[in-house]
Design an enzyme around this catalytic site. Structure first.
Site, mmCIF file in Angstrom:
data_model
loop_
_atom_site.group_PDB
_atom_site.id
_atom_site.type_symbol
_atom_site.label_atom_id
_atom_site.label_comp_id
_atom_site.label_asym_id
_atom_site.label_seq_id
_atom_site.Cartn_x
_atom_site.Cartn_y
_atom_site.Cartn_z
ATOM 1 N N HIS A 109 0.898 -1.201 -0.041
ATOM 2 C CA HIS A 109 -0.030 -0.023 -0.049
ATOM 3 C C HIS A 109 0.926 1.190 0.070
ATOM 4 C CE1 HIS A 109 -3.544 -2.226 0.223
ATOM 5 N NE2 HIS A 109 -3.794 -2.632 1.648
ATOM 6 N N HIS A 178 -9.610 1.854 0.920
ATOM 7 C CA HIS A 178 -9.288 0.830 1.894
ATOM 8 C C HIS A 178 -10.321 0.787 2.895
ATOM 9 C CE1 HIS A 178 -7.761 -2.533 3.714
ATOM 10 N NE2 HIS A 178 -6.619 -2.473 3.173
ATOM 11 N N GLU A 309 -11.785 -3.629 -2.273
ATOM 12 C CA GLU A 309 -10.805 -2.771 -2.866
ATOM 13 C C GLU A 309 -10.691 -3.087 -4.443
ATOM 14 O OE1 GLU A 309 -7.179 -3.093 -0.220
ATOM 15 O OE2 GLU A 309 -8.819 -4.378 0.638
#
Length: 344
Positions: A109, A178, A309
Site C-alpha cells: 500500500h 481501503h 478494494e
C-alpha cells in the site's frame, strides 16, 4: 440534492508539520459520508436500513489521533501502488527500484508513508470534494513527480470515487480506497450473516507472503466461486477458509460494470460495487484482533468487517501477463469506483 459542509477535524502532530486537517460532510437523502483531508479517509458512512434507520457502516476512529497512529488503513486512499509488491522491487527501463518493506518481505500500500498518511489539498465541489497532492520523484522509492487527484461525489444513494494521475517519469500506479464495511453497523461482532457475490471467473492464488504466484486460476469448483451469492460465515466453514485476502480478476474493459454485491438480510442493507478497474481485492478483516478502540469505544475483532478494494492486480509490476500497471509521461491514469447503497 447533496449538501457539502467543511469543518475542522484536528491538527497534525508537530513532528508531522502541524497542518490543519479538515472534514468534509457529504449528505443526500439516503447517505451521509464524512471524509478527511488526511489520507482522503472516509471516517463515517451512514446509510438507511429497511426501516429508514441510519447506521454508520464503516470502521474507524472518533479522533484524528486514531488515524495518525498505526492502524490497518481504515477508510484511506492507498498508493502509489495498492496491495503488495514482491520484495519491494521492480525494474523499469533497465533500472532497478527498491521500495521500503513494510509487510514482511513485501512493500504494501505505498510503503512506510503512503498516500494514506499525508495531508491533501481540498477543493469543495457542488456535490462533493476533490483532493490533490504532488507525490515527489523518489517518494517511497517510486520514480517521477506524480500529480494525483481523488474526487468523491455523492448523488442520492451513490458515492463515486474518481482517481486521476499524471507523471513526469514512467511509474507503477494503482489507487484504491481501503474502507472496512459492516452493513449491520460498525462495531458489530462479525460479517458472517452478510451475503456476497463477486462477478469473477478467476482469482489469483497467493504464496505464504500473500504475493500472487502468477497463476490465474478458475474459481469454478472452489471456495473462490462467488458468482452466486453466498452467506459468508457458512461459506468459510464449508470450504475451511480462514477468510479472504485475494484478488478477483474482473472482466477487462474501460466501462463501468457491476463487480460485487453485498447484502445484510437482517437490516435489508445492500451495497453494490461498480468499477472501471481490472481487479478487486476481497478482504475479510483477518488481521483485526480486537486490540483497536474504534468509534464509540467499539472494538474490532477478526472478521468484523470486509473490504472490497478495486485496483490493479497485486505485484503486476513484476508480472508481465497481468494488466498493465505503468503510467507514462503524457498519459493519464483515470479510474472510477461507484458504491451504491440500497435496501432490500
Amino acid at each position: 440534492m447533496t449538501t457539502v459542509r467543511r469543518e475542522a477535524f484536528g491538527r497534525m502532530p508537530l513532528e508531522e508539520g502541524g497542518g490543519e486537517v479538515e472534514k468534509f460532510v457529504l449528505q443526500s437523502d439516503s447517505v451521509r459520508v464524512e471524509i478527511l483531508s488526511f489520507g482522503c479517509i472516509i471516517t463515517t458512512l451512514e446509510t438507511k436500513d429497511r426501516d429508514g434507520q441510519f447506521s454508520d457502516v464503516v470502521l474507524g476512529f472518533d479522533t484524528l489521533e486514531g488515524y495518525t497512529r498505526n492502524h490497518p488503513f481504515f477508510g484511506a486512499v492507498v498508493g502509489r501502488v495498492a496491495n503488495r509488491i514482491a520484495n519491494g522491487r521492480f525494474t523499469l527501463d533497465g533500472k532497478e527500484y527498491q521500495l521500503f518493506l513494510n509487510n514482511g518481505p513485501s512493500s504494501l500500500h505505498g510503503g512506510a508513508k503512503g498516500f494514506d498518511k499525508v495531508l491533501w489539498s481540498p477543493q469543495v465541489l457542488p456535490n462533493g470534494v476533490r483532493f490533490f497532492r504532488l507525490s515527489p520523484d523518489g517518494e517511497e522509492g517510486y520514480p517521477g513527480d506524480l500529480k494525483v487527484w481523488v474526487t468523491y461525489t455523492l448523488s442520492g444513494r451513490e458515492l463515486a470515487i474518481n482517481y486521476q494521475a499524471q507523471t513526469s517519469k514512467t511509474t507503477p500506479i494503482s489507487l484504491t480506497n481501503h474502507a472496512y464495511f459492516n452493513l449491520a453497523g460498525q462495531g458489530s461482532r462479525d460479517v458472517y450473516d452478510h451475503e456476497i457475490s463477486i462477478e469473477a471467473d478467476s482469482y489469483l492464488p497467493v504464496d505464504d507472503t500473500k504475493i500472487p504466484t502468477g497463476e490465474v486460476a478458475a474459481v469454478q469448483g472452489t471456495g473462490f466461486d462467488l458468482r452466486q451469492p453466498v452467506e459468508l460465515g457458512k461459506h468459510l466453514q464449508k470450504f475451511h477458509l480462514d477468510g479472504f485476502d485475494h484478488n478477483f480478476c474482473l472482466h477487462q474493459g474501460q466501462d463501468r460494470r457491476l463487480v460485487a454485491r453485498v447484502s445484510h438480510p437482517p437490516t435489508g442493507r445492500t451495497m453494490e460495487v461498480h468499477t472501471t478497474q481490472p481487479g478487486i481485492q476481497f478482504y475479510t478483516g483477518n488481521n483485526l484482533d480486537g486490540s483497536l478502540k474504534g468509534k464509540g469505544a467499539a472494538t474490532y475483532p477478526k472478521h468484523s468487517a470486509f473490504c472490497l478494494e478495486t485496483q490493479n492486480w497485486p505485484d503486476a509490476v513484476n508480472k508481465s501477463h497481468f494488466p498493465n500497471v505503468l503510467l507514462r509521461p503524457g498519459e493519464e491514469y483515470n479510474h472510477t469506483t461507484w458504491l451504491v447503497f440500497n435496501t432490500a
